[in-house]
Design an enzyme around this catalytic site. Structure first.
Site, PDB file in Angstrom:
ATOM      1  N   CYS A  45     -30.742  49.641  53.711  1.00  0.00           N
ATOM      2  CA  CYS A  45     -29.638  49.849  52.850  1.00  0.00           C
ATOM      3  C   CYS A  45     -29.408  50.915  51.696  1.00  0.00           C
ATOM      4  O   CYS A  45     -28.458  51.650  51.557  1.00  0.00           O
ATOM      5  CB  CYS A  45     -29.306  48.508  52.143  1.00  0.00           C
TER       6      CYS A  45
HETATM    7  C1  BEZ Z   1     -32.720  46.542  54.851  1.00  0.00           C
HETATM    8  O1  BEZ Z   1     -31.642  47.174  54.424  1.00  0.00           O
HETATM    9  O2  BEZ Z   1     -33.759  47.182  54.896  1.00  0.00           O
HETATM   10  C2  BEZ Z   1     -32.951  45.213  55.424  1.00  0.00           C
HETATM   11  C3  BEZ Z   1     -32.114  44.353  54.829  1.00  0.00           C
HETATM   12  C4  BEZ Z   1     -32.398  42.875  55.335  1.00  0.00           C
HETATM   13  C5  BEZ Z   1     -33.282  42.763  56.337  1.00  0.00           C
HETATM   14  C6  BEZ Z   1     -34.149  43.868  56.964  1.00  0.00           C
HETATM   15  C7  BEZ Z   1     -33.843  44.968  56.387  1.00  0.00           C
END
Ligand code: BEZ
Length: 211
Positions: A45
């Site tokens: 994200c």
């Molecule tokens: C991420 O944004 O890196 C992420 C968020 C939730 C689960 C796995 C990755």
């Protein structure tokens, strides 16, 4: 009811990192993308939001606003923005909705219980100035989105709203388009003065009409 293409995007009011937003009012007469993030302070994200911020100029050129959402609250988002700006070398320039009660996430069906029953998946809703949902994409948390693809979808939607064409596989702005099958060759003569190449009667390639 599930959100489907052509339906009006559900309206809502929510706190964001840039103040309170009434969604439809905020969209105004522009296009918008609403895209969800599973959680704050997560790696994928963080890269997505940084990438989106760097591309804001491209979205602006297309008269398209961006708004993100994550199930944490605005106070948490504001802390996370510091990390995004620091690690991605950019300035956050569009709002992130705080959704600790998951009101908007549930309204848009962004929580897919078989994937995770508390976090959102990576949804993108493309919304036009009439507030209609025009395209949707959904990725799992583990797959970061390609923001060039989001721009490409907007280009296709805006082009095909104004010309009787559709955009073929891997099309990008400036490439040849296909003439929609509902248009006869006779009609096509006036609509496509640059002509077309008929590979089959139903497969007519024409230069992008607005170039
Ligand atoms: C991420 O944004 O890196 C992420 C968020 C939730 C689960 C796995 C990755």
């Amino acid at each position: 009811m599930a959100i489907q293409l052509g339906t009006v995007a559900p309206d809502f009011e929510a706190d964001t990192t840039m103040g309170r937003v009434k969604f439809h009012e905020w969209i105004g007469n522009q296009w918008a993308i609403l895209f969800s993030h599973p959680k704050d302070f997560t790696p994928v994200c963080t890269t997505e939001l940084g990438t989106a911020a760097k591309l804001k100029g491209e979205f602006d050129k297309r008269n398209c606003k961006m708004i993100a959402i994550s199930v944490d609250d605005v106070g948490s988002h504001k802390g996370w923005i510091g990390d995004i700006e620091d690690t991605q070398k950019t300035t956050m320039n569009f709002p992130i909705i705080g959704d600790p009660q998951k009101t908007v996430s549930n309204l848009y069906g962004m929580i897919h219980p078989e994937a995770n029953d508390t976090l959102t998946v990576r949804s993108v809703f493309f919304i036009d100035p009439n507030k209609k949902v025009r395209a949707m994409i959904t990725y799992p948390a583990s797959t970061g989105r390609n923001f060039a693809e989001l721009l490409r979808v907007i280009d296709s939607l805006q082009l095909t709203d104004h010309h009787k064409v559709a955009t073929p596989a891997n099309w990008k702005d400036g490439d040849d388009c296909v003439i929609v099958p509902a248009i006869s060759d006779d009609q096509a003569k006036s609509l496509f003065p640059k002509g077309w190449k008929a590979l089959r009667p139903y497969l007519r390639m024409t230069p992008q009409p607005n170039k």
